[in-house]
Design an enzyme around this catalytic site. Structure first.
Site, short mmCIF file in Angstrom:
data_model
loop_
_atom_site.label_atom_id
_atom_site.label_comp_id
_atom_site.label_asym_id
_atom_site.label_seq_id
_atom_site.Cartn_x
_atom_site.Cartn_y
_atom_site.Cartn_z
N ASN A 215 0.85 -1.20 0.00
CA ASN A 215 0.00 0.00 0.00
C ASN A 215 0.88 1.24 0.00
OD1 ASN A 215 0.48 0.95 2.86
ND2 ASN A 215 -0.24 -1.12 3.26
N ASP A 284 -4.36 -6.58 5.29
CA ASP A 284 -5.32 -7.45 5.98
C ASP A 284 -5.22 -8.89 5.49
OD1 ASP A 284 -6.48 -5.62 7.74
OD2 ASP A 284 -7.57 -4.69 6.08
N LYS A 294 9.25 -17.01 -10.42
CA LYS A 294 8.46 -15.94 -11.06
C LYS A 294 7.31 -16.55 -11.88
CE LYS A 294 8.95 -12.01 -14.08
NZ LYS A 294 9.50 -11.73 -15.37
N PRO A 310 -2.70 -12.05 10.59
CA PRO A 310 -2.98 -11.82 12.02
C PRO A 310 -3.20 -10.33 12.28
CG PRO A 310 -0.64 -12.32 11.64
CD PRO A 310 -1.34 -12.53 10.33
N ILE A 312 -2.20 -7.68 14.44
CA ILE A 312 -1.12 -7.51 15.42
C ILE A 312 -1.60 -6.72 16.64
CG2 ILE A 312 1.26 -6.71 15.74
CD1 ILE A 312 1.46 -6.75 12.60
N LYS A 342 -13.58 0.71 15.54
CA LYS A 342 -12.28 0.03 15.57
C LYS A 342 -11.71 0.00 16.98
CE LYS A 342 -10.34 0.26 11.07
NZ LYS A 342 -9.64 0.99 10.05
O1 PMT Z 1 2.92 6.20 6.53
P1 PMT Z 1 2.30 7.52 6.13
O2 PMT Z 1 2.36 7.76 4.65
O3 PMT Z 1 2.82 8.66 6.96
O4 PMT Z 1 0.71 7.39 6.46
C1 PMT Z 1 0.30 7.23 7.78
C2 PMT Z 1 -0.90 6.27 7.90
C3 PMT Z 1 -2.07 6.83 7.12
C4 PMT Z 1 -0.53 4.88 7.38
C5 PMT Z 1 -1.22 6.19 9.44
O5 PMT Z 1 -1.51 7.48 9.91
C6 PMT Z 1 -2.42 5.28 9.71
O6 PMT Z 1 -3.56 5.71 9.72
N1 PMT Z 1 -2.14 3.98 9.96
C7 PMT Z 1 -3.17 2.95 10.16
C8 PMT Z 1 -3.71 2.55 8.83
C9 PMT Z 1 -5.01 1.76 8.94
O7 PMT Z 1 -6.04 2.15 8.51
O8 PMT Z 1 -4.94 0.69 9.60
P2 PMT Z 1 -6.18 -0.34 9.79
O9 PMT Z 1 -7.50 0.29 9.88
O10 PMT Z 1 -5.98 -1.42 8.80
O11 PMT Z 1 -5.81 -0.90 11.19
C10 PMT Z 1 -6.17 -0.29 12.42
C11 PMT Z 1 -5.04 -0.46 13.39
O12 PMT Z 1 -4.71 -1.84 13.56
C12 PMT Z 1 -3.75 0.21 12.99
O13 PMT Z 1 -3.18 0.69 14.17
C13 PMT Z 1 -2.92 -0.91 12.38
O14 PMT Z 1 -1.52 -0.68 12.54
C14 PMT Z 1 -3.36 -2.10 13.21
N2 PMT Z 1 -3.34 -3.38 12.46
C15 PMT Z 1 -4.13 -3.56 11.38
C16 PMT Z 1 -4.15 -4.77 10.70
C17 PMT Z 1 -3.31 -5.81 11.16
N3 PMT Z 1 -3.28 -6.97 10.55
N4 PMT Z 1 -2.53 -5.61 12.23
C18 PMT Z 1 -2.53 -4.42 12.90
O15 PMT Z 1 -1.80 -4.24 13.87
#
Ligand code: PMT
Length: 400
Positions: A215, A284, A294, A310, A312, A342
Site C-alpha cells: 500500500n 489485511d 516468477k 494476524p 497484530i 475500531k
Molecule cells: O505512513 P504515512 O504515509 O505517513 O501514512 C500514515 C498512515 C495513514 C498509514 C497512518 O496514519 C495510519 O492511519 N495507519 C493505520 C492505517 C489503517 O487504517 O490501519 P487499519 O485500519 O488497517 O488498522 C487499524 C489499526 O490496527 C492500525 O493501528 C494498524 O496498525 C493495526 N493493524 C491492522 C491490521 C493488522 N493486521 N494488524 C494491525 O496491527
C-alpha cells in the site's frame, strides 16, 4: 492535554551564533520568533556574518548587545569566550558554514563563536547552510559525522533552490522549522524510563519473488511518532515496513516485509514494552501459496487466493499484561463512526483517526483522538508536531 505538558520557550536562554552565509538574513526572523515566544536571545556573530547582516538589526530584534569580538571590552574580566555561554540553556549556530563546521569538528577556536563552542557546557545545535557541492563534499560529511558523534545536533539542511543559482541539499532550514526543533529540545521528558514499540510503514505480501501486494504508506507518521517518543525520553524500538526514510537518532529499527514478519518482530519484543503504538498500514490479507519462482504470463485469468493476516494490534491488546495500546485508523469516509468501532473491536484505550486521503504519504496530517473521555481534535500540522501532541496525550493517560 494541558498546556503545561507541552514544550515552552518562555524564559529559555539561547545563545544564537551566526556565521558568514547568505542565510544569515533568516536568522533575523528566527530571533524574532524566539523573542515572541518569550526566550532570552544573546547573539554572537563571526566577522564574516557581519558582512551579510548588520549587528544592529540583531541587537534591535533581540533587545540585547551583540558580540563579535573575543576581546570585547564590555566583558570586565576579558573572559567573553567563557562567560557568554555559561548562563545559557542552549547554543544554536544558524547559519553554520562549511568552514565553521570544519573548525568546531576539529576543536579549532580562533574567534569568539568557535571559542564559545569549545568552552560550552550546554547543548549545541547547528543549522548548516551552504552550496550543494560544499555540503556533499567528503570533507564536510566527515566533519558532520564527527560533530554528531560528539553529541552536536545537526538540523537539516534542506534541499531546494540556492542563493548561488544551483539546486540541491544545503539550504538552511526555514526559521519556523528551526524554531520547532528547539521547542522539541525544551519538551518535558514525559516518557522518561518508558519503553515504546512503534510499527510504521506499509507491509508487503509476496505473490512471487518479484511481485507483491502493498500500500502507499510512506512511514512518515510512524517515524515521527518514534522520533517524538525519543524526544520525550523513551527507549524506542521501531518495527518498520519498507520505506526510504532515515531512522530517527536514538531509535532502534527492525526492518520487516510482510504482516506476518511484522507480527513476529512485534510479539518477540512487546512483552518488555510499556507502550505499543501501531501506526503501520498492515495488509489485511496475504497470498496463499506465494510462488518461489516468477509466475509466467498465461492466456487465461490468474486468480490469487487471499487469507487473512494476524491482527497484530488486537493480539497485543489481548495479552495478559498488555502494554498501553494505541491504534491508528485511516478512513476514506465516516471517520468518527468507523474509528469508534475500531477502538471498541480492538479493545484499545486510545485510537488516532485520520482521513486516508490527507494522511498517506503527506508531510502534514490531522488527527482525531478517541479515548474513554471522548474525542480530541489535533488540527492539521506537520506529522512531527502531531506525534508530539499524541505522545503528550499518551503520557497524560499513563499518569491517570
Ligand atoms: O505512513 P504515512 O504515509 O505517513 O501514512 C500514515 C498512515 C495513514 C498509514 C497512518 O496514519 C495510519 O492511519 N495507519 C493505520 C492505517 C489503517 O487504517 O490501519 P487499519 O485500519 O488497517 O488498522 C487499524 C489499526 O490496527 C492500525 O493501528 C494498524 O496498525 C493495526 N493493524 C491492522 C491490521 C493488522 N493486521 N494488524 C494491525 O496491527
Amino acid at each position: 492535554m494541558g498546556a503545561a505538558s507541552m514544550a515552552s520557550m518562555q524564559g529559555k536562554r539561547i545563545l544564537l551564533g551566526l556565521t558568514g552565509g547568505v542565510a544569515a538574513y533568516k536568522s533575523a526572523e528566527l530571533t524574532r520568533l524566539f523573542i515572541k515566544a518569550g526566550a532570552d536571545v544573546r547573539v554572537v556573530m563571526t566577522e564574516a556574518a557581519t558582512r551579510f547582516i548588520g549587528p544592529v538589526t540583531l541587537q534591535a530584534l533581540s533587545g540585547q548587545a551583540v558580540y563579535t569580538d573575543l576581546w570585547d571590552p564590555r566583558i570586565a574580566d576579558n573572559m567573553a569566550h567563557i562567560e557568554l555561554s555559561r548562563d545559557r540553556d542552549l547554543m544554536l549556530v544558524a547559519p553554520a558554514t562549511a568552514d565553521f563546521l570544519a573548525k568546531i569538528a576539529n576543536g579549532l577556536a580562533d574567534d569568539l563563536l568557535s571559542t564559545l563552542c569549545i568552552a560550552r557546557r550546554c547543548l549545541l545545535l547547528v543549522a548548516p547552510a551552504m552550496n550543494v557541492e560544499m555540503w556533499s563534499s567528503p570533507a564536510t560529511q566527515r566533519n558532520v559525522a564527527l560533530l554528531r558523534a560528539d553529541g552536536v545536533t545537526v538540523l537539516g539542511p534542506a534541499a531546494g533552490d540556492q542563493a548561488c543559482g544551483e539546486t540541491g541539499m544545503g539550504r538552511m532550514l526555514e526559521p519556523e522549522q528551526i524554531f520547532a526543533e528547539l521547542m522539541s529540545q525544551f519538551a518535558p521528558r514525559l516518557l522518561r524510563g518508558k519503553r515504546v514499540l512503534v510499527t510504521a510503514g506499509p507491509t508487503f505480501e509476496p505473490i512471487d519473488p518479484v511481485r507483491g501486494i502493498t500500500n502507499i504508506s510512506s512511514g512518515k507518521m510512524g517515524y515521527a511518532v518514534a522520533q517524538a517518543a525519543v524526544e520525550a525520553g523513551a527507549e524506542v524500538t521501531l518495527v518498520s515496513g519498507g520505506t526510504s526514510l532515515v531512522t530517527p537518532a536514538g531509535v532502534t529499527r527492525i526492518d520487516v516485509q510482510s504482516a506476518r514478519d511484522m507480527r513476529d518482530a512485534v510479539m518477540t519484543r512487546v512483552k518488555k514494552c510499556d507502550v505499543f503504538i501501531a501506526v503501520a498500514a498492515v495488509a489485511d490479507y496475504h497470498v496463499v501459496g506465494a510462488k518461489s519462482q516468477k509466475i509466467k504470463r498465461g492466456d487465461g485469468n490468474l486468480t490469487l487466493e487471499l487469507a487473512p493476516n494476524p491482527d497484530i494490534l488486537a493480539e497485543v491488546a489481548k495479552l495478559p499484561r498488555a502494554p498501553f495500546c494505541v491504534g491508528f485508523a485511516a478512513e476514506t469516509e465516516k471517520l468518527h463512526e468507523y474509528a469508534q468501532a475500531k477502538r471498541k473491536k480492538k479493545k484499545i484505550p486510545l485510537l488516532a483517526a485520520n482521513l486516508a486521503q490527507h494522511a498517506f504519504g503527506q508531510d502534514t496530517n490531522a488527527l482525531t483522538l478517541f479515548d474513554d473521555k471522548g474525542e480530541h481534535v489535533l488540527p492539521r500540522a506537520p506529522k512531527i508536531v502531531l506525534a508530539r501532541q499524541l505522545l503528550a496525550h499518551v503520557a497524560a493517560m499513563l499518569r491517570r
